[in-house]
Design a protein around this motif. Structure first.
Motif, PDB file in Angstrom:
ATOM      1  N   SER A   1      78.832  49.693  50.000  1.00 52.23           N
ATOM      2  CA  SER A   1      77.426  50.058  49.885  1.00 52.23           C
ATOM      3  C   SER A   1      77.230  51.562  50.055  1.00 52.23           C
ATOM      4  O   SER A   1      76.461  52.193  49.319  1.00 52.23           O
ATOM      5  CB  SER A   1      76.607  49.297  50.929  1.00 52.23           C
ATOM      6  OG  SER A   1      75.251  49.693  50.896  1.00 52.23           O
TER       7      SER A   1
ATOM      8  N   SER B   1      81.658  45.446  52.896  1.00 53.09           N
ATOM      9  CA  SER B   1      80.329  45.542  52.287  1.00 53.09           C
ATOM     10  C   SER B   1      79.638  46.848  52.670  1.00 53.09           C
ATOM     11  O   SER B   1      79.039  47.518  51.826  1.00 53.09           O
ATOM     12  CB  SER B   1      79.459  44.359  52.707  1.00 53.09           C
ATOM     13  OG  SER B   1      79.987  43.139  52.240  1.00 53.09           O
TER      14      SER B   1
ATOM     15  N   LEU C   1      74.805  43.465  45.784  1.00 48.41           N
ATOM     16  CA  LEU C   1      76.230  43.557  46.065  1.00 48.41           C
ATOM     17  C   LEU C   1      76.720  42.270  46.715  1.00 48.41           C
ATOM     18  O   LEU C   1      76.160  41.800  47.693  1.00 48.41           O
ATOM     19  CB  LEU C   1      76.505  44.740  46.995  1.00 48.41           C
ATOM     20  CG  LEU C   1      77.955  44.896  47.500  1.00 48.41           C
ATOM     21  CD1 LEU C   1      78.906  45.179  46.341  1.00 48.41           C
ATOM     22  CD2 LEU C   1      78.030  46.004  48.552  1.00 48.41           C
TER      23      LEU C   1
END
Length: 228
Positions: A73, A69, A90
């Motif tokens: 990101s 993540s 997300l």
């Protein structure tokens, strides 16, 4: 929905936005040691949900989800201008048990599991016992009469060309499953609900519990209408 064999995980749906995102995200996911299994962009009101599904042979833990993540990101932030400042959330997760087995790696990662699969005109249920370059070996369970003694499974090797998309069958008390959680490589793990708040804190240093759910990648403090 999973990507077809040999196809970009975003290309199957023909979504230009997902295809462009895949060009940025795929190398980042691969560099971290994972396969990008699926990438879907779904409108959700004034926002969009970017759903990234990753997997690897060792399975995907919650810590792995947080790691991916952060990497995804960061690459989206670097390309923020090309995204038009539209707000989006997300979501990074691992495949669930309902994911069709379409690639050799999917079958390999589900060795030991019971699957249902079409082979030619037959629908078989069997346990995956081996996966190699030529195909998959299944211990096929033969249906019996109610109350009759259950017959021992029969080994059957199925070449890749004859193998349809498999579906993992949910089993309770499956051998090899840890009572305290999924067994190694269990594609059913990866639920990220328990780490979303911590991940949001890590990304922006804010301890607001609702930060990630509202807008994971919107860095504008006090933004009440999303990106312009």
């Amino acid at each position: 929905m999973s990507a077809a064999k040999g196809q970009d995980p975003a290309a199957r749906g023909g979504d230009p936005a997902a295809t462009r995102l895949a060009g940025w995200i795929t190398p980042v996911v691969a560099d971290a040691g994972y396969d990008l299994e699926e990438l879907v962009v779904t409108p959700a009101g004034r926002r969009s949900v970017v759903r990234v599904v990753v997997d690897r042979d060792q399975g995907v833990s919650l810590d792995d989800v947080a790691e991916v993540s952060r990497a995804v990101s960061a690459v989206l932030d670097r390309n923020d201008g090309e995204l038009g400042r539209a707000p989006y959330v997300l979501e990074v997760t691992s495949p669930g048990v309902d994911r069709p087995l379409t690639e050799p790696r999917h079958w390999r990662r589900n060795t030991g599991r019971l699957v249902a699969v079409a082979v030619g005109g037959d629908q078989l249920t069997g346990r995956v016992t081996a996966v190699d370059d030529s195909g998959v070996t299944l211990a096929v369970e033969k249906p019996g009469k109610p109350g009759a003694k259950k017959k021992a499974p029969t080994p059957r090797h199925v070449p890749w060309a004859q193998l349809g998309a498999g579906r993992v069958q949910v089993e309770f008390g499956r051998p090899g499953r840890d009572e305290n959680g999924p067994a190694d490589g269990d594609p059913g793990h990866g639920d990220v609900d328990d780490v979303l708040d911590d991940l949001g804190d890590d990304l922006d240093g804010d301890t607001d519990d609702d930060d990630l759910d509202e807008d994971l990648l919107d860095d504008d403090e006090g933004d009440d209408g999303g990106r312009q």
